[in-house]
Design an enzyme around this catalytic site. Structure first.
Site, PDB file in Angstrom:
ATOM      1  N   SER A  84     -57.680   0.314  59.543  1.00  0.00           N
ATOM      2  CA  SER A  84     -57.860  -0.101  60.940  1.00  0.00           C
ATOM      3  C   SER A  84     -56.853  -1.158  61.395  1.00  0.00           C
ATOM      4  O   SER A  84     -57.165  -2.001  62.231  1.00  0.00           O
ATOM      5  CB  SER A  84     -59.301  -0.572  61.199  1.00  0.00           C
ATOM      6  OG  SER A  84     -60.219   0.475  60.933  1.00  0.00           O
ATOM      7  N   HIS A 141     -54.765   8.475  48.252  1.00  0.00           N
ATOM      8  CA  HIS A 141     -55.484   7.966  49.419  1.00  0.00           C
ATOM      9  C   HIS A 141     -56.993   8.108  49.180  1.00  0.00           C
ATOM     10  O   HIS A 141     -57.435   9.053  48.537  1.00  0.00           O
ATOM     11  CB  HIS A 141     -55.063   8.747  50.668  1.00  0.00           C
ATOM     12  CG  HIS A 141     -55.581   8.120  51.914  1.00  0.00           C
ATOM     13  ND1 HIS A 141     -56.857   8.353  52.372  1.00  0.00           N
ATOM     14  CD2 HIS A 141     -55.014   7.254  52.783  1.00  0.00           C
ATOM     15  CE1 HIS A 141     -57.050   7.642  53.477  1.00  0.00           C
ATOM     16  NE2 HIS A 141     -55.946   6.960  53.742  1.00  0.00           N
ATOM     17  N   GLU A 171     -59.290   9.117  50.966  1.00  0.00           N
ATOM     18  CA  GLU A 171     -59.867  10.401  51.419  1.00  0.00           C
ATOM     19  C   GLU A 171     -59.628  11.490  50.369  1.00  0.00           C
ATOM     20  O   GLU A 171     -60.446  12.385  50.189  1.00  0.00           O
ATOM     21  CB  GLU A 171     -59.268  10.787  52.779  1.00  0.00           C
ATOM     22  CG  GLU A 171     -59.848   9.913  53.884  1.00  0.00           C
ATOM     23  CD  GLU A 171     -58.920   9.666  55.056  1.00  0.00           C
ATOM     24  OE1 GLU A 171     -57.938  10.414  55.216  1.00  0.00           O
ATOM     25  OE2 GLU A 171     -59.185   8.717  55.818  1.00  0.00           O
ATOM     26  N   LYS A 175     -52.586  11.916  58.526  1.00  0.00           N
ATOM     27  CA  LYS A 175     -53.741  12.676  58.022  1.00  0.00           C
ATOM     28  C   LYS A 175     -53.652  14.117  58.547  1.00  0.00           C
ATOM     29  O   LYS A 175     -52.559  14.647  58.647  1.00  0.00           O
ATOM     30  CB  LYS A 175     -55.051  11.974  58.392  1.00  0.00           C
ATOM     31  CG  LYS A 175     -54.995  10.478  58.035  1.00  0.00           C
ATOM     32  CD  LYS A 175     -56.315   9.797  58.108  1.00  0.00           C
ATOM     33  CE  LYS A 175     -56.146   8.323  57.741  1.00  0.00           C
ATOM     34  NZ  LYS A 175     -57.386   7.593  57.610  1.00  0.00           N
ATOM     35  N   GLY A 226     -60.506   3.912  59.100  1.00  0.00           N
ATOM     36  CA  GLY A 226     -60.999   4.764  60.174  1.00  0.00           C
ATOM     37  C   GLY A 226     -62.316   4.300  60.768  1.00  0.00           C
ATOM     38  O   GLY A 226     -62.946   5.023  61.529  1.00  0.00           O
ATOM     39  N   GLU A 254     -56.115  -0.583  50.530  1.00  0.00           N
ATOM     40  CA  GLU A 254     -56.903  -0.052  51.641  1.00  0.00           C
ATOM     41  C   GLU A 254     -58.390  -0.107  51.304  1.00  0.00           C
ATOM     42  O   GLU A 254     -58.913   0.792  50.638  1.00  0.00           O
ATOM     43  CB  GLU A 254     -56.505   1.403  51.916  1.00  0.00           C
ATOM     44  CG  GLU A 254     -55.059   1.579  52.322  1.00  0.00           C
ATOM     45  CD  GLU A 254     -54.895   2.808  53.202  1.00  0.00           C
ATOM     46  OE1 GLU A 254     -54.382   2.652  54.311  1.00  0.00           O
ATOM     47  OE2 GLU A 254     -55.297   3.902  52.797  1.00  0.00           O
ATOM     48  N   ASN A 281     -49.740   7.223  58.574  1.00  0.00           N
ATOM     49  CA  ASN A 281     -50.381   8.300  57.805  1.00  0.00           C
ATOM     50  C   ASN A 281     -51.126   9.143  58.839  1.00  0.00           C
ATOM     51  O   ASN A 281     -52.186   8.757  59.313  1.00  0.00           O
ATOM     52  CB  ASN A 281     -51.348   7.694  56.778  1.00  0.00           C
ATOM     53  CG  ASN A 281     -52.198   8.762  56.104  1.00  0.00           C
ATOM     54  OD1 ASN A 281     -51.865   9.944  56.129  1.00  0.00           O
ATOM     55  ND2 ASN A 281     -53.301   8.341  55.512  1.00  0.00           N
TER      56      ASN A 281
HETATM   57  P1  PGA Z   1     -56.819   3.835  59.715  1.00  0.00           P
HETATM   58  O1  PGA Z   1     -56.364   4.609  58.394  1.00  0.00           O
HETATM   59  O2  PGA Z   1     -55.658   2.992  60.144  1.00  0.00           O
HETATM   60  O3  PGA Z   1     -57.149   4.904  60.716  1.00  0.00           O
HETATM   61  O4  PGA Z   1     -58.001   3.012  59.337  1.00  0.00           O
HETATM   62  C1  PGA Z   1     -55.582   3.981  57.425  1.00  0.00           C
HETATM   63  C2  PGA Z   1     -55.332   4.927  56.302  1.00  0.00           C
HETATM   64  O5  PGA Z   1     -56.230   5.728  55.994  1.00  0.00           O
HETATM   65  O6  PGA Z   1     -54.258   4.934  55.684  1.00  0.00           O
END
Ligand code: PGA
Length: 255
Positions: free
Chosen positions: A216, A98, A100, A15, A176, A170, A13
């Protein structure tokens, strides 16, 4: 638990990262590194990168996904992108709900459900994200919340359409942040999502649904995470921006 019934999927992903030319360069770098994968390999990229990404991935085992989809077929929805637009551009997967999007763009369980339906009705594969905040975890609501979010997202999704659904657990506190859920926490969270599917569709069906972990996941911890019985691959943010790291995760899920 029947892990062999499910295909592991490693999905990047990106982003809001990479311009079209950067997308092309990164996919060219990744192609030889992931070509022997024994799992599905997907890159979900910004809308504007889709043509370059589809072109760069042609003839390889990398599938291209989008990061969002609108639930209407067309109309006055400034800034949104429809299922037909994605399909025609060569997209096969789409991330829905997601955290976010939920946090910054007012995505709700209802809109997540509508976007999920738009994706599967168009024959796209939806990667549906669910996850608890740290506060919800500390209050003891993780299981309740994951089951609720999973069932809400799947409202009116038929058993047949469920074949095109991937759930991504998640935990919001792990996205992140560099803080990964332990392998046991990931397995448990994924198990709650699978239990919700079992309650809605039956245990046999639930055993066939791919449930990813995300938050992460990286080159160092992927192997331990994907070895867990309920963890069928991962949704990878930061580590999907580096070809080498991403390919190590793909290899971990191929074992
Ligand atoms: P990350 O993001 O691996 O940077 O923690 C995962 C995601 O948001 O899908």
């Amino acid at each position: 638990m029947k892990k062999e019934l499910r295909r592991a999927v490693i999905a990047g992903n990106w982003k809001m990262n990479n311009t079209p030319s950067q997308a092309k360069a990164l996919i060219e770098e990744m192609k030889p590194l992931v070509k022997d994968a024994d799992c599905d390999v997907v890159l979900c990229v910004p809308f504007i990168d889709i043509p370059a990404a589809v072109e760069a991935a042609k003839g390889s085992n990398i599938k291209i996904g989008a990061e969002n989809i609108h639930f209407k077929a067309s109309g006055a929805y400034t800034g949104e992108i429809s299922a037909d637009m994605l399909k025609e551009a060569g997209v096969e997967y789409v991330v829905v709900g997601h955290s976010e999007r939920r946090q910054y763009f007012a995505e709700t369980d209802q809109t997540v459900n509508l976007r999920t339906l738009a994706a599967v009705n168009a024959g796209l594969k939806a990667i549906v994200c669910v996850g608890e905040t740290l506060e919800q975890r500390e209050l003891g609501y993780t299981e309740t919340l994951l089951k609720y979010q999973t069932k809400m997202a799947l409202t009116n999704v038929t058993k047949e359409q469920l074949k095109n659904i991937i759930i991504a657990y998640e935990p919001v506190w792990a996205i992140g942040t560099g803080v990964t859920a332990t392998a046991d926490q990931a397995d448990e969270g994924n198990g709650f999502c699978r239990a919700a599917i079992a309650e809605a569709y039956g245990e046999d069906v639930a055993q066939t649904v791919t449930v990813q972990y995300g938050g992460s996941m990286n080159a160092k911890n992927a192997e331990e995470l994907v070895a867990k019985v309920n963890v069928d691959g991962g949704l990878i943010g930061g580590a999907s921006l580096k070809a080498e790291d991403f390919s190590i995760i793909v290899k971990a899920a191929s074992k």
